[in-house]
Design a protein around this motif. Structure first.
Motif, PDB file in Angstrom:
ATOM      1  N   ALA A  77       0.848  -1.199   0.000  1.00 23.56           N
ATOM      2  CA  ALA A  77       0.000   0.000   0.000  1.00 23.56           C
ATOM      3  C   ALA A  77       0.879   1.244   0.000  1.00 23.56           C
ATOM      4  O   ALA A  77       1.951   1.259   0.621  1.00 23.56           O
ATOM      5  N   PRO A  78       0.466   2.318  -0.700  1.00 21.23           N
ATOM      6  CA  PRO A  78       1.312   3.523  -0.810  1.00 21.23           C
ATOM      7  C   PRO A  78       1.782   4.074   0.530  1.00 21.23           C
ATOM      8  O   PRO A  78       2.918   4.549   0.643  1.00 21.23           O
ATOM      9  N   GLU A  79       0.925   4.011   1.536  1.00 19.93           N
ATOM     10  CA  GLU A  79       1.283   4.604   2.821  1.00 19.93           C
ATOM     11  C   GLU A  79       2.084   3.674   3.720  1.00 19.93           C
ATOM     12  O   GLU A  79       2.511   4.082   4.810  1.00 19.93           O
ATOM     13  N   HIS A  80       2.300   2.440   3.296  1.00 16.87           N
ATOM     14  CA  HIS A  80       2.958   1.464   4.179  1.00 16.87           C
ATOM     15  C   HIS A  80       4.209   0.816   3.596  1.00 16.87           C
ATOM     16  O   HIS A  80       5.041   0.302   4.357  1.00 16.87           O
ATOM     17  N   TYR A  81       4.366   0.830   2.285  1.00 19.23           N
ATOM     18  CA  TYR A  81       5.380  -0.060   1.714  1.00 19.23           C
ATOM     19  C   TYR A  81       6.805   0.271   2.164  1.00 19.23           C
ATOM     20  O   TYR A  81       7.621  -0.640   2.357  1.00 19.23           O
ATOM     21  N   LYS A  82       7.102   1.553   2.368  1.00 20.27           N
ATOM     22  CA  LYS A  82       8.473   1.897   2.761  1.00 20.27           C
ATOM     23  C   LYS A  82       8.796   1.422   4.177  1.00 20.27           C
ATOM     24  O   LYS A  82       9.961   1.117   4.486  1.00 20.27           O
ATOM     25  N   ALA A  83       7.789   1.345   5.022  1.00 26.14           N
ATOM     26  CA  ALA A  83       8.013   0.894   6.398  1.00 26.14           C
ATOM     27  C   ALA A  83       7.931  -0.619   6.536  1.00 26.14           C
ATOM     28  O   ALA A  83       8.633  -1.222   7.363  1.00 26.14           O
ATOM     29  N   VAL A  84       7.095  -1.238   5.704  1.00 26.18           N
ATOM     30  CA  VAL A  84       6.801  -2.658   5.901  1.00 26.18           C
ATOM     31  C   VAL A  84       7.655  -3.583   5.034  1.00 26.18           C
ATOM     32  O   VAL A  84       8.199  -4.577   5.520  1.00 26.18           O
ATOM     33  N   LEU A  85       7.769  -3.269   3.752  1.00 18.84           N
ATOM     34  CA  LEU A  85       8.457  -4.206   2.863  1.00 18.84           C
ATOM     35  C   LEU A  85       9.876  -4.553   3.304  1.00 18.84           C
ATOM     36  O   LEU A  85      10.247  -5.734   3.338  1.00 18.84           O
ATOM     37  N   PRO A  86      10.703  -3.571   3.657  1.00 19.00           N
ATOM     38  CA  PRO A  86      12.077  -3.946   4.045  1.00 19.00           C
ATOM     39  C   PRO A  86      12.136  -4.899   5.225  1.00 19.00           C
ATOM     40  O   PRO A  86      12.944  -5.829   5.238  1.00 19.00           O
ATOM     41  N   VAL A  87      11.275  -4.695   6.223  1.00 20.28           N
ATOM     42  CA  VAL A  87      11.385  -5.524   7.433  1.00 20.28           C
ATOM     43  C   VAL A  87      10.839  -6.919   7.199  1.00 20.28           C
ATOM     44  O   VAL A  87      11.375  -7.895   7.740  1.00 20.28           O
ATOM     45  N   ILE A  88       9.787  -7.041   6.399  1.00 19.09           N
ATOM     46  CA  ILE A  88       9.264  -8.403   6.213  1.00 19.09           C
ATOM     47  C   ILE A  88      10.126  -9.191   5.231  1.00 19.09           C
ATOM     48  O   ILE A  88      10.244 -10.419   5.351  1.00 19.09           O
ATOM     49  N   ILE A  89      10.736  -8.506   4.256  1.00 15.17           N
ATOM     50  CA  ILE A  89      11.657  -9.219   3.359  1.00 15.17           C
ATOM     51  C   ILE A  89      12.852  -9.723   4.150  1.00 15.17           C
ATOM     52  O   ILE A  89      13.273 -10.885   4.014  1.00 15.17           O
ATOM     53  N   LYS A  90      13.392  -8.879   5.000  1.00 12.41           N
ATOM     54  CA  LYS A  90      14.546  -9.280   5.807  1.00 12.41           C
ATOM     55  C   LYS A  90      14.197 -10.447   6.718  1.00 12.41           C
ATOM     56  O   LYS A  90      14.957 -11.420   6.834  1.00 12.41           O
ATOM     57  N   LYS A  91      13.043 -10.353   7.393  1.00 16.77           N
ATOM     58  CA  LYS A  91      12.662 -11.423   8.319  1.00 16.77           C
ATOM     59  C   LYS A  91      12.368 -12.716   7.586  1.00 16.77           C
ATOM     60  O   LYS A  91      12.816 -13.799   7.998  1.00 16.77           O
ATOM     61  N   ALA A  92      11.617 -12.659   6.491  1.00 19.76           N
ATOM     62  CA  ALA A  92      11.261 -13.881   5.769  1.00 19.76           C
ATOM     63  C   ALA A  92      12.502 -14.587   5.243  1.00 19.76           C
ATOM     64  O   ALA A  92      12.596 -15.819   5.280  1.00 19.76           O
ATOM     65  N   ALA A  93      13.476 -13.819   4.756  1.00 13.43           N
ATOM     66  CA  ALA A  93      14.706 -14.432   4.243  1.00 13.43           C
ATOM     67  C   ALA A  93      15.535 -15.044   5.349  1.00 13.43           C
ATOM     68  O   ALA A  93      16.343 -15.952   5.104  1.00 13.43           O
ATOM     69  N   ALA A  94      15.354 -14.582   6.575  1.00 14.29           N
ATOM     70  CA  ALA A  94      16.148 -15.070   7.701  1.00 14.29           C
ATOM     71  C   ALA A  94      15.552 -16.309   8.352  1.00 14.29           C
ATOM     72  O   ALA A  94      16.219 -16.970   9.156  1.00 14.29           O
ATOM     73  N   LEU A  95      14.300 -16.650   8.039  1.00 13.26           N
ATOM     74  CA  LEU A  95      13.677 -17.808   8.660  1.00 13.26           C
ATOM     75  C   LEU A  95      14.372 -19.080   8.193  1.00 13.26           C
ATOM     76  O   LEU A  95      14.590 -19.279   6.994  1.00 13.26           O
ATOM     77  N   ARG A  96      14.691 -19.946   9.136  1.00 13.63           N
ATOM     78  CA  ARG A  96      15.460 -21.153   8.821  1.00 13.63           C
ATOM     79  C   ARG A  96      14.638 -22.427   8.975  1.00 13.63           C
ATOM     80  O   ARG A  96      15.172 -23.510   9.151  1.00 13.63           O
ATOM     81  N   VAL A  97      13.323 -22.267   8.915  1.00 17.97           N
ATOM     82  CA  VAL A  97      12.410 -23.405   8.943  1.00 17.97           C
ATOM     83  C   VAL A  97      11.662 -23.403   7.617  1.00 17.97           C
ATOM     84  O   VAL A  97      11.119 -22.370   7.209  1.00 17.97           O
ATOM     85  N   ASP A  98      11.638 -24.519   6.922  1.00 15.32           N
ATOM     86  CA  ASP A  98      11.094 -24.551   5.575  1.00 15.32           C
ATOM     87  C   ASP A  98       9.645 -24.099   5.519  1.00 15.32           C
ATOM     88  O   ASP A  98       9.266 -23.283   4.679  1.00 15.32           O
ATOM     89  N   SER A  99       8.804 -24.633   6.389  1.00 14.35           N
ATOM     90  CA  SER A  99       7.395 -24.277   6.341  1.00 14.35           C
ATOM     91  C   SER A  99       7.193 -22.787   6.592  1.00 14.35           C
ATOM     92  O   SER A  99       6.369 -22.137   5.942  1.00 14.35           O
ATOM     93  N   ALA A 100       7.958 -22.226   7.532  1.00 15.54           N
ATOM     94  CA  ALA A 100       7.860 -20.797   7.819  1.00 15.54           C
ATOM     95  C   ALA A 100       8.379 -19.977   6.649  1.00 15.54           C
ATOM     96  O   ALA A 100       7.792 -18.952   6.266  1.00 15.54           O
TER      97      ALA A 100
END
Length: 885
Positions: A632-655
């Motif tokens: 969303a225009p009002e959220h992407y700069k705050a949200v996308l970087p943190v969720i991309i970083k967290k998702a890439a760091a998850l070390r469990v396949d299902s997660a």
């Protein structure tokens, strides 16, 4: 199970599922008819008894009249009708041993054949305690085990459990110069506690180095707090992304706790990771197959009951003892065995190991819940007698599977039945894990709270949730026939179900009974019940209410038009409450994901905080819900970087899968502006991703982990500017890299298309059987041409695949290789992490295209596959196409 199948009536439906049905086509093998010494095939349709085998040296063989294939018309005048035939067969043994020991088989065309088995007397009402028959069974098995040169599965625990000094001397003999208890994690989890019990009984310090060594071997192959059954981590993608085998791992955790109780120093990092891994399942359903969220239902292969034993050890280690949270979690997990008793031998691989742990766990409740304990044992008395062998050893009867093996049948393998036989000795309280007076050599250590907060402790209670009609007295008087899972399922599926009964089970301390009740709330459209639950002061009821929004095990949530703004508001309040139970918060976050973006946005900052919680469950839920507003225009700069970083760091396949797919779906539908913003983030994430996923403390490698996660990040990259070209250049797995595991052996497209005119054209999948290795290719092609003699070899009727390779690298039409491109002699996956070598071979003037099959990302189907290395001579095999004119 409650329906009449033409043999049983609804009133006599078997208590144990699966069970032999008269209408089934295949025979059901009862491998051992107790100590009689025959196996019986239940031939169907019908329930005809046919002798499957006669055991050498058995009472049956001594008659000289019994042989394979004979039809048994009746046994002691009884035929198999009206109730589960296994129960009848077990009861026939019980009755004969209580009287004269005569088992009269009426054999078709032969007549009556009498088999004489030893008279043991009847079971007492308090069996296995104060029961001469049980004592005889114990002594017979002990004498069998005492003859072993070295202990098999369960032998040490069983002989220590009898309380007989002679049996202890046998164990002492085994322990002289002992060096190991086995290399596999299965052995450490199953045999390790026996080694610890021996030390705690005798104080023999010679075994402490062995215990220490076993903990170190567990340390080096632990990954993310869990283990496979074997000596190496399982493949990252094993069994729907679990990467672990908790039926083995939960018992390894028990061993580590027992080692600490013995005073052995256990690696702190390993212990904390493993303890967190398993403790978090308590009170939340079933311990999962592997590293995933808890599972619903009651078929769990005994993992939850195994957790109860591990938590017993935790309560012994912790200075608070019976006042600790671990003691409460133990009891809740142990009672699961009672509610699960109807699902017999029912789980992955057959379920026999589950019966070992169900019997162990219910024994923990013998004094706190004597009536359920007695009901559990008495309804299963048949299986104890049916499991006994004529030589005194014991298996696990009821199903023909790998677990029905006794000490004299295992041939150096796993004598699962000896663990089952502990049913007779648990109440004797000679094992520390089962109530023996605390050993003077036992130590205590402060244990950390491994998961959750104080509100989560409520889920461990075995008392009814306050405010309803269900009482402690009701729970204390539960019986299998009326109160275990089958009976409750029947009550809750009754068309005339009352609200009072429904609420009664919503307030039950057993998690999965509450879940089943909430399934009925949804199915019956009783939405008026949901808001009061969401407003409850009790975390268990709030979580039950949230199940109506998220769905439950094999159950759908309320449809969108029945979920009100108030429900979302209440879920939001739970999310915002810093003292909320983690388990409740998890479901609240998942529920919020169904809300409109503007509702989710109210809780954006709090959801971002959950990304830092020490829980992959909460982190994954937060990523998936935040992904709903991430572009969303009002959220992407705050949200996308943190969720991309967290998702890439998850070390469990299902997660990892859930999180990165949620982001991929969001980015695909995003505006050009958002995609432009995401592009450098994703490229940096990909570039910085490690070549292998390793356990930070030990360096243990999770096979296929890095390639799998990198490929998922690459899938998202395809949606952003220049992403497709970037993804094309991602290194791809080849046969060589699959074997070696080295990134240097992967294929990397350099962006410059390499022409290959010989490959351009249309090809039809032709040659069968497919070559499985390079040396077979020519012979298979020649065999194909020979079979087409006199016909046009290029014409293929209904080919399984058509592969079109156009100049410039485009791939068309193919079902097998959709989403690929080609360059030179390589067929390169875009969505799939593989690069496959191609070659044109001309035989007798006909062009064939030989393409590697690939399949490097195939999910292992067995634990053996998941932990095995790739042989140096391995090959994926080939597809062979013929050029179309």
């Amino acid at each position: 199970m409650a329906k009449d199948d033409g043999y049983y009536t609804p009133e006599t439906t078997p208590l144990f599922n699966p069970y032999p049905k008269v209408t089934d086509k295949k025979p059901w093998l009862v491998r051992n008819f107790g100590p009689v010494g025959i196996g019986i095939n239940l031939v169907r349709p019908g329930m005809t008894m046919q002798i499957h085998n006669v055991e050498p040296g058995s009472p049956a063989e001594k008659t000289g009249k019994l042989e394979k294939g004979q039809i048994i018309e009746s046994i002691n005048g009884r035929v198999l009708e009206k109730i589960d035939p296994r129960v009848i067969l077990g009861d026939l043994i019980t009755e004969a041993e209580a009287k004269d020991g005569k088992v009269v088989l009426k054999i078709k065309d032969v007549g009556d054949v009498t088999v004489n088995i030893p008279v043991t007397g009847p079971y007492s009402e308090t069996w296995p305690m104060d029961c001469p028959k049980s004592d005889k069974v114990v002594r017979q098995l002990a004498e069998v085990l005492a003859k072993e040169e070295k202990p098999q599965w369960g032998s040490v625990l069983f002989l220590l459990s009898t309380g007989d000094e002679g049996d202890l001397e046998v164990v002492k003999g085994w322990m002289k110069d002992i060096e190991t208890i086995g290399g596999m994690n299965w052995e450490k989890g199953y045999k390790g506690p026996g080694l610890c019990e021996y030390y705690l009984r005798t104080g023999d310090q010679s075994v402490l180095p062995v215990i220490k060594q076993m903990t170190e071997e567990l340390r080096v192959n632990m990954y993310s707090g869990g283990w496979s059954g074997r000596g190496a981590p399982a493949a990252f993608t094993y069994s729907v992304g679990t990467g672990q085998v908790h039926a083995s791992g939960v018992n390894c955790m028990t061993f580590l706790l027992m080692a600490k109780l013995c005073g052995v120093e256990v690696d702190e990092y390993m212990f904390n990771e493993a303890f967190t891994q398993f403790y978090r399942f308590a009170g939340h359903g079933n311990v999962a197959y592997g590293n995933t969220l808890p599972e619903g239902g009651f078929r769990d292969n005994g993992k939850t009951s195994g957790l109860a034993i591990g938590l017993t050890a935790a309560a012994m280690v912790d200075p608070k003892g019976e006042d600790s949270v671990y003691a409460k979690a133990r009891d809740n997990s142990a009672m699961k065995a009672f509610y699960a008793t109807n699902w017999f031998h029912a789980a992955h691989t057959g379920g026999g190991m589950g019966e070992i742990w169900h019997h162990a766990a219910i024994s923990k409740m013998r004094e706190k819940r004597p009536t359920p304990y007695r009901s559990f044992l008495d309804t299963r008395r048949w299986v104890m007698d049916l499991s006994r062998r004529f030589d005194g050893s014991i298996g696990i009867a009821g199903m023909d599977d790998r677990y029905d093996r006794s000490a004299t049948e295992s041939q150096g393998g796993r004598a699962w039945g000896t663990y089952f036989a502990l049913t007779y000795t648990y109440p004797r309280k000679h094992l520390q894990l089962f109530g023996a007076p605390r050993s003077k050599w036992a130590k205590t250590f402060e244990l950390p709270r491994p998961w959750g907060n104080e509100a989560d402790d409520t889920f461990h209670s075995i008392e009814p949730i306050p405010g309803g009609t269900l009482t402690t007295e009701d729970l204390e008087n539960e019986k299998v026939e009326t109160d275990a899972s089958l009976a409750v399922l029947n009550k809750l599926s009754d068309p005339n179900l009352t609200d009072e009964t429904l609420i009664r089970y919503i307030q039950h301390p057993e998690y999965d009974l509450r879940s089943i009740a909430m399934d009925q709330v949804v199915k019956r459209g009783k939405t008026e019940m949901v808001v009061p639950l969401l407003k409850s002061d009790d975390p268990r009821l709030r979580q039950a209410g949230l199940l109506a929004l998220t769905g439950m095990f094999k159950g759908r949530p309320l449809p969108p038009d029945q979920v009100t703004p108030e429900m979302y508001d209440l879920a939001g309040r739970m999310i915002e409450n810093p003292d909320e139970s983690w388990w409740v918060a998890l479901h609240a976050i998942d529920a919020l994901a169904r809300a409109k973006p503007e509702v989710i946005a109210k809780h954006r900052d709090r959801l971002i905080e959950f990304l830092d919680y020490d829980s992959s469950w909460l982190q994954t839920a937060a990523v998936c819900t935040l992904a709903k507003i991430a572009t969303a225009p009002e959220h992407y700069k705050a949200v996308l970087p943190v969720i991309i970083k967290k998702a890439a760091a998850l070390r469990v396949d299902s997660a990892s899968y859930r999180s990165l797919k949620a982001i991929a779906d969001a980015v695909q539908a995003a505006s050009p502006e958002v995609k432009e913003f995401a592009s450098p983030l994703l490229k940096e994430t990909y570039r910085d991703f490690p070549d292998v996923l390793t356990e930070p403390n030990t360096g243990a490698v999770m096979n296929r982990g890095a390639q799998t996660v990198r490929s998922r990040i690459g899938t998202i990259l395809q949606q952003v500017p220049d992403g497709m070209e970037f993804v094309r250049r991602l290194p791809k797995t080849t046969v060589a890299s699959h074997i070696s595991g080295k990134p240097s052996d992967m294929y990397a497209y350099d962006g410059n298309f390499s022409k290959n005119p010989d490959i351009v054209g249309t090809w039809a999948w032709a040659v069968w059987p497919q070559p499985s290795k390079p040396s077979e290719v020519d012979d298979r092609i020649k065999a194909y041409l020979k079979g087409r003699k006199g016909k046009d070899p290029t014409k293929v009727d209904n080919p399984k695949d058509i592969l079109q390779l156009a100049d410039g690298g485009k791939v068309g039409r193919s079902k097998f290789f959709s989403g690929y491109f080609w360059s030179g002699d390589m067929l390169i996956g875009v969505n799939e992490d593989q690069a496959l070598k191609m070659e044109v071979r001309t035989v007798d003037g006909v062009d064939f295209l030989v393409v590697e099959k690939g399949g490097f990302n195939a999910i292992p189907k067995t634990e053996e596959e998941a932990t095995a290395g790739v042989p140096a001579d391995w090959h994926c095999g080939y597809h062979v196409y013929v050029r179309q004119k």
